[in-house]
Design a protein around this motif. Structure first.
Motif, PDB file in Angstrom:
ATOM      1  N   SER A 137       0.830  -1.201   0.000  1.00  0.00           N
ATOM      2  CA  SER A 137       0.000   0.000   0.000  1.00  0.00           C
ATOM      3  C   SER A 137       0.867   1.255   0.000  1.00  0.00           C
ATOM      4  N   LEU A 138       1.925   1.235   0.800  1.00  0.00           N
ATOM      5  CA  LEU A 138       2.839   2.384   0.851  1.00  0.00           C
ATOM      6  C   LEU A 138       3.575   2.559  -0.471  1.00  0.00           C
ATOM      7  N   THR A 141       1.569   4.392  -3.212  1.00  0.00           N
ATOM      8  CA  THR A 141       1.411   5.843  -3.080  1.00  0.00           C
ATOM      9  C   THR A 141       2.477   6.610  -3.851  1.00  0.00           C
ATOM     10  N   LYS A 142       3.470   5.902  -4.403  1.00  0.00           N
ATOM     11  CA  LYS A 142       4.538   6.555  -5.165  1.00  0.00           C
ATOM     12  C   LYS A 142       4.170   6.756  -6.640  1.00  0.00           C
ATOM     13  N   ASN A 327      -1.300  13.306  -3.087  1.00  0.00           N
ATOM     14  CA  ASN A 327       0.101  13.684  -2.955  1.00  0.00           C
ATOM     15  C   ASN A 327       0.662  14.117  -4.308  1.00  0.00           C
ATOM     16  N   VAL A 333      -3.358   9.490  -0.315  1.00  0.00           N
ATOM     17  CA  VAL A 333      -2.629   8.626   0.611  1.00  0.00           C
ATOM     18  C   VAL A 333      -3.488   8.175   1.790  1.00  0.00           C
ATOM     19  N   ARG A 334      -4.260   9.088   2.382  1.00  0.00           N
ATOM     20  CA  ARG A 334      -5.060   8.717   3.558  1.00  0.00           C
ATOM     21  C   ARG A 334      -6.128   7.684   3.190  1.00  0.00           C
TER      22      ARG A 334
END
Length: 473
Positions: A137-138, A141-142, A327, A333-334
């Motif tokens: 998941s992190l 976000t990229k 972002n 992201v949230r």
């Protein structure tokens, strides 16, 4: 200047999104699939559902280029309310999909570790799934310009093991004749059995062939999208259809359908054929690693796309601003974090089921039902746009004749509706269990739809929003 997604990047992304090697075992397992009947079923649905559906997505993406994808297409036809609803349904369907796919990933990782017994350990599967989903998941976000590294590897990690399965089965059974075929292919054995399990499995095959719309959410990141997107979709469709059909033949040559399990069938088949060819344990560990990469690449792609569509594309004010704020990579992201929390809860709850294979099958069935709702709206929208905007400029068209396009889309829409009905067929052994099952399946689907409508109606009431639409485009 930000690097664009090239044609071959797009092909790899589509193969990663569209092809799931796990569906080969799921469809051919006699206990929860079609057995040998999966082979002609894959062929039939590739032509009547997969290819026309992919071409419809290609046409819509080139005609209405935006990162909204499904949301934008349905919005064009039916307005923002239904654009929001299709985004909501698409996202909620993926919630269950993540959970089933993570279970499959954890099973593969146990084989990579050389600890195959862990594949049946629910605590290992739970902890592995939780850790990996949060990490992926992190990464999502990229943005896809970064994450395409994983999706490209993922496409190879899925297709290479499938090609190995096909090639090794042919060499072992046909060329070297080291083992007799585990199945006999006749008209009688290949004819799908018309029982409840096989009817439900058909909706699973339809889900295995869905996903052509996923990469359209990154249309603004694609190099020459009006040309490359349709071309990449068609290329990927040909690759994926061939792999599903040949893979189903290969696995049933090695294992009879009654010996195939949904969660471990592919690995069991590869392990069996590698032993016949005198290969060491390193082979199955290497293949498991490749499949794990494919799952990782697909999960990253599916995490980013529905989130970006629902929380990043719908009208401001439907959700709290903190969930829709994006972002620098245009990812909310949230919302990604909220999704990870929900998936974690589902994983914890399903751990109460009796076995890993049961958990996997239940999640897959729930996924197949909820995931087909957005496609019904998608194909209905295409038909409406074709009827109301016959002269609209289209960079790519599924067919030259407008009437032909409408006719083909109507067939695909009808098949989708039938798939939704079949996926809710009662499959439990007792009346009481079937009543509970139907309440969960059908009731759960209606609750999801009603919650989505409630969110929209609350937004309209709070803001006084009135949609003004112009169909004279």
């Amino acid at each position: 200047m930000k690097k664009k997604i090239s044609f071959w990047d797009l092909v790899f992304m589509n193969v990663s999104a569209l092809f799931g090697i796990r569906w080969i075992a799921k469809s051919t397992a006699e206990s929860f699939g079609l057995g040998l009947g999966a082979i002609p079923t894959w062929i039939a649905f590739a032509f009547i559902f997969f290819v026309p559906g992919a071409l419809i997505c290609a046409e819509l993406a080139s005609t209405y280029p935006s990162d909204g994808g499904l949301y934008q297409w349905v919005k064009e036809a039916y307005g923002e309310k239904y654009g929001f609803l299709v985004s909501w349904l698409n996202w909620t369907a993926k919630i269950f999909w993540y959970s089933s796919f993570l279970t499959f990933l954890a099973v593969n990782i146990s084989y990579v570790m050389g600890r195959q017994s862990l594949a049946d350990n629910k605590i290992f599967v739970l902890l592995t799934s939780l850790v990996l989903f949060w990490v992926l998941s992190l990464i999502s976000t990229k943005g896809m310009s970064f994450a395409k590294i994983f999706t490209n590897l993922g496409a190879l990690g899925s297709t290479v093991p499938a090609i190995l399965l096909i090639g090794m089965a042919f060499i072992t059974v046909v060329v070297l004749k080291k083992e007799p075929s585990a199945s006999t292919y006749t008209l009688a054995t290949l004819t799908p059995k018309l029982n409840v399990n096989s009817l439900v499995a058909i909706s699973g095959i339809m889900f295995g062939l869905s996903g052509a719309e996923i990469t359209s959410n990154f249309i603004t990141e694609i190099d020459n999208p009006s040309k490359n997107f349709p071309k990449a979709i068609i290329t990927a469709a040909a690759i994926v259809s061939s792999l599903y059909v040949l893979g189903s033949i290969a696995i049933t040559m090695i294992l009879s359908p009654d010996k195939i399990t949904s969660s471990k069938g592919i690995l069991d088949a590869l392990n069996t054929v590698s032993i016949s060819l005198g290969m060491g344990s390193w082979f199955i560990r290497l293949v498991s690693f490749g499949i794990s990469l494919s799952v990782i690449g697909t999960i990253i792609l599916y995490i980013a796309s529905p989130i970006k569509m629902l929380f990043g594309s719908v009208r401001k004010g439907v959700f709290p601003e903190k969930l829709t704020t994006v972002n620098e990579h245009n990812i909310p992201v949230r919302a990604v974090i909220l999704q990870a929390i929900i998936v974690s809860l589902i994983l914890l709850i399903t751990t109460l089921l009796p076995s890993v294979d049961t958990i996997y099958n239940v999640l897959l069935t729930m996924t197949a039902l909820t995931s087909l709702f957005p496609y019904a709206l998608l194909f209905a929208s295409y038909i409406k746009l074709r009827k109301e905007r016959p002269n609209e400029k289209r960079e790519y068209s599924m067919a030259k004749n407008n009437r032909t396009c409408i006719y083909v889309a109507t067939i695909v829409l009808s098949i989708t509706v039938i798939g939704i009905v079949l996926s809710a067929a009662p499959v439990m052994s007792t009346l009481k269990e079937n009543i509970i099952y139907e309440i969960e399946m059908i009731g759960g689907g209606f609750i999801i739809i009603l919650v989505g409508l409630k969110i929209w109606n609350r937004f309209v009431k709070r803001t006084g929003f009135k949609e003004i639409r112009n169909m004279n485009n």
